[in-house]
Design a protein around this motif. Structure first.
Motif, PDB file in Angstrom:
ATOM      1  N   LEU A   9     -21.395  31.682 -31.297  1.00  0.00           N
ATOM      2  CA  LEU A   9     -22.516  30.523 -31.020  1.00  0.00           C
ATOM      3  C   LEU A   9     -23.815  31.484 -30.416  1.00  0.00           C
ATOM      4  O   LEU A   9     -24.273  30.824 -31.276  1.00  0.00           O
ATOM      5  N   SER A  10     -24.021  32.088 -29.790  1.00  0.00           N
ATOM      6  CA  SER A  10     -25.182  32.457 -29.079  1.00  0.00           C
ATOM      7  C   SER A  10     -25.970  33.094 -30.140  1.00  0.00           C
ATOM      8  O   SER A  10     -27.294  33.338 -29.948  1.00  0.00           O
ATOM      9  N   ALA A  11     -25.164  33.948 -31.311  1.00  0.00           N
ATOM     10  CA  ALA A  11     -26.021  35.159 -31.837  1.00  0.00           C
ATOM     11  C   ALA A  11     -26.608  34.342 -33.441  1.00  0.00           C
ATOM     12  O   ALA A  11     -26.800  35.168 -34.527  1.00  0.00           O
ATOM     13  N   VAL A  12     -25.709  32.785 -33.599  1.00  0.00           N
ATOM     14  CA  VAL A  12     -25.695  32.486 -34.388  1.00  0.00           C
ATOM     15  C   VAL A  12     -27.549  32.405 -35.073  1.00  0.00           C
ATOM     16  O   VAL A  12     -27.910  32.028 -36.771  1.00  0.00           O
ATOM     17  N   PRO A  13     -28.234  31.871 -34.754  1.00  0.00           N
ATOM     18  CA  PRO A  13     -29.378  31.674 -35.296  1.00  0.00           C
ATOM     19  C   PRO A  13     -30.382  33.281 -35.705  1.00  0.00           C
ATOM     20  O   PRO A  13     -30.750  32.994 -36.549  1.00  0.00           O
ATOM     21  N   MET A  14     -30.193  34.506 -35.250  1.00  0.00           N
ATOM     22  CA  MET A  14     -29.772  35.595 -35.260  1.00  0.00           C
ATOM     23  C   MET A  14     -29.304  35.252 -36.506  1.00  0.00           C
ATOM     24  O   MET A  14     -29.331  36.258 -37.267  1.00  0.00           O
ATOM     25  N   ALA A  15     -28.528  35.543 -36.532  1.00  0.00           N
ATOM     26  CA  ALA A  15     -26.981  35.571 -37.933  1.00  0.00           C
ATOM     27  C   ALA A  15     -27.757  35.410 -39.268  1.00  0.00           C
ATOM     28  O   ALA A  15     -28.046  35.722 -40.255  1.00  0.00           O
ATOM     29  N   ALA A  16     -28.039  33.542 -38.976  1.00  0.00           N
ATOM     30  CA  ALA A  16     -28.842  33.111 -40.043  1.00  0.00           C
ATOM     31  C   ALA A  16     -29.864  33.512 -41.080  1.00  0.00           C
ATOM     32  O   ALA A  16     -30.197  33.134 -41.287  1.00  0.00           O
ATOM     33  N   ALA A  17     -30.837  33.791 -39.718  1.00  0.00           N
ATOM     34  CA  ALA A  17     -32.517  34.590 -40.204  1.00  0.00           C
ATOM     35  C   ALA A  17     -32.277  35.933 -40.887  1.00  0.00           C
ATOM     36  O   ALA A  17     -32.515  35.863 -41.824  1.00  0.00           O
ATOM     37  N   LEU A  18     -31.166  36.686 -40.129  1.00  0.00           N
ATOM     38  CA  LEU A  18     -31.099  37.567 -41.482  1.00  0.00           C
ATOM     39  C   LEU A  18     -30.239  38.191 -42.854  1.00  0.00           C
ATOM     40  O   LEU A  18     -30.667  38.337 -43.323  1.00  0.00           O
ATOM     41  N   TYR A  19     -29.526  37.414 -42.281  1.00  0.00           N
ATOM     42  CA  TYR A  19     -28.549  37.239 -43.554  1.00  0.00           C
ATOM     43  C   TYR A  19     -28.867  35.417 -44.361  1.00  0.00           C
ATOM     44  O   TYR A  19     -27.851  36.184 -45.711  1.00  0.00           O
ATOM     45  N   LYS A  20     -28.982  35.154 -44.228  1.00  0.00           N
ATOM     46  CA  LYS A  20     -29.533  33.966 -45.590  1.00  0.00           C
ATOM     47  C   LYS A  20     -28.617  33.313 -45.849  1.00  0.00           C
ATOM     48  O   LYS A  20     -28.468  33.202 -46.556  1.00  0.00           O
ATOM     49  N   PRO A  21     -27.774  33.044 -45.259  1.00  0.00           N
ATOM     50  CA  PRO A  21     -26.402  32.407 -45.537  1.00  0.00           C
ATOM     51  C   PRO A  21     -26.403  30.953 -46.470  1.00  0.00           C
ATOM     52  O   PRO A  21     -27.448  30.412 -46.065  1.00  0.00           O
ATOM     53  N   SER A  22     -25.721  30.775 -47.597  1.00  0.00           N
ATOM     54  CA  SER A  22     -25.198  29.671 -48.198  1.00  0.00           C
ATOM     55  C   SER A  22     -24.919  28.703 -48.093  1.00  0.00           C
ATOM     56  O   SER A  22     -24.947  27.483 -47.915  1.00  0.00           O
ATOM     57  N   HIS A  23     -23.542  28.962 -47.125  1.00  0.00           N
ATOM     58  CA  HIS A  23     -22.525  27.900 -46.946  1.00  0.00           C
ATOM     59  C   HIS A  23     -22.234  28.886 -45.407  1.00  0.00           C
ATOM     60  O   HIS A  23     -22.319  29.245 -44.885  1.00  0.00           O
ATOM     61  N   VAL A  24     -22.156  27.143 -44.841  1.00  0.00           N
ATOM     62  CA  VAL A  24     -21.490  27.856 -43.129  1.00  0.00           C
ATOM     63  C   VAL A  24     -20.433  26.682 -42.670  1.00  0.00           C
ATOM     64  O   VAL A  24     -19.931  26.150 -42.795  1.00  0.00           O
ATOM     65  N   VAL A  25     -19.475  27.854 -41.630  1.00  0.00           N
ATOM     66  CA  VAL A  25     -18.070  27.038 -41.470  1.00  0.00           C
ATOM     67  C   VAL A  25     -18.654  26.964 -39.758  1.00  0.00           C
ATOM     68  O   VAL A  25     -19.037  28.421 -39.097  1.00  0.00           O
ATOM     69  N   THR A  26     -18.021  26.337 -39.432  1.00  0.00           N
ATOM     70  CA  THR A  26     -18.480  26.478 -37.456  1.00  0.00           C
ATOM     71  C   THR A  26     -16.716  25.551 -36.831  1.00  0.00           C
ATOM     72  O   THR A  26     -16.464  24.559 -37.675  1.00  0.00           O
ATOM     73  N   LEU A  27     -16.525  26.678 -36.251  1.00  0.00           N
ATOM     74  CA  LEU A  27     -15.362  26.027 -35.232  1.00  0.00           C
ATOM     75  C   LEU A  27     -15.164  26.053 -33.911  1.00  0.00           C
ATOM     76  O   LEU A  27     -15.631  27.391 -33.731  1.00  0.00           O
ATOM     77  N   LEU A  28     -15.603  24.614 -33.570  1.00  0.00           N
ATOM     78  CA  LEU A  28     -15.398  24.631 -32.407  1.00  0.00           C
ATOM     79  C   LEU A  28     -15.164  23.353 -32.020  1.00  0.00           C
ATOM     80  O   LEU A  28     -13.636  22.531 -32.369  1.00  0.00           O
ATOM     81  N   GLY A  29     -15.114  23.346 -30.647  1.00  0.00           N
ATOM     82  CA  GLY A  29     -13.891  22.415 -29.465  1.00  0.00           C
ATOM     83  C   GLY A  29     -14.511  20.961 -29.864  1.00  0.00           C
ATOM     84  O   GLY A  29     -15.861  21.058 -30.614  1.00  0.00           O
ATOM     85  N   PRO A  30     -13.464  20.266 -29.738  1.00  0.00           N
ATOM     86  CA  PRO A  30     -14.273  19.047 -30.132  1.00  0.00           C
ATOM     87  C   PRO A  30     -14.921  18.034 -28.644  1.00  0.00           C
ATOM     88  O   PRO A  30     -15.563  17.015 -29.717  1.00  0.00           O
ATOM     89  N   THR A  31     -15.849  18.716 -28.354  1.00  0.00           N
ATOM     90  CA  THR A  31     -16.893  18.579 -27.054  1.00  0.00           C
ATOM     91  C   THR A  31     -17.954  19.039 -27.456  1.00  0.00           C
ATOM     92  O   THR A  31     -19.139  19.125 -27.082  1.00  0.00           O
TER      93      THR A  31
END
Length: 177
Positions: A9-31
């Motif tokens: 999670l902590s690297a998502v902004p960097m990874a999204a800016a660098l790799y420019k994904p068209s799709h994202v999957v977020t798998l996190l806890g319910p809270t």
């Protein structure tokens, strides 16, 4: 070339800016707070909420067959023209399970152990959630071979957080991010 990017999670902004994904999957806890990835619309962002566990525990939400069916449907819908970014809290268990499932889904002719070994090479800390993989194995009709492959590669190296890494879907070639 279609790539699967795996991130904590902590690297998502960097990874999204660098790799420019068209799709994202977020798998996190319910809270967990909602994750917004700039430029990704709601139809292209799958958000699944469950705890990183492999057996029912009081007060926690276990990954279910329905969660993984949704994941596999989303992964199959990904057009593979731009990267897909898959993340969880630490980038070690839920996200690596989803990435392994995606690789197996898009490389049906490839041996599960070969794909698991490529995952291990790309991420020494990867310890895919076995329950997610077991459901994906069933959905893909791989007859337990995906779970057996996890047994053969073993647990990943202990870490608080994994590193961003990528897998090329066309060749299953390993790339470090």
């Amino acid at each position: 070339m279609p790539k699967i990017i795996v991130s904590p999670l902590s690297a998502v902004p960097m990874a999204a800016a660098l790799y420019k994904p068209s799709h994202v999957v977020t798998l996190l806890g319910p809270t967990a707070d909602p994750v917004i990835v700039e430029g990704i619309g709601s139809d292209d962002h799958l958000r699944l909420q469950f705890n990183d566990i492999t057996a029912a525990m009081t007060g926690l939400i276990c990954p279910s067959a329905e969660h993984v069916e949704g994941l596999m449907t989303f992964i199959q819908r990904w057009p593979r023209k731009s990267p897909i970014l898959i993340h969880c809290w630490a980038g070690i268990s839920r996200s690596t399970a989803a990435a392994y499932a995606a690789l197996c889904a898009h490389r049906p002719e490839e041996d599960e152990l070969v794909l698991a070994m490529r995952l291990r090479q790309a991420s020494p800390t990867a310890t895919p959630n076995r329950l997610i993989v077991a459901y994906a194995d069933d959905i893909l009709g791989r007859r337990g071979r995906m779970v057996d492959a996890l047994d053969q590669i073993g647990r990943g190296r202990e870490a608080v957080q994994g590193e961003v890494f990528m897998l090329d879907v066309n060749t299953a070639e390993i790339k470090t991010a």
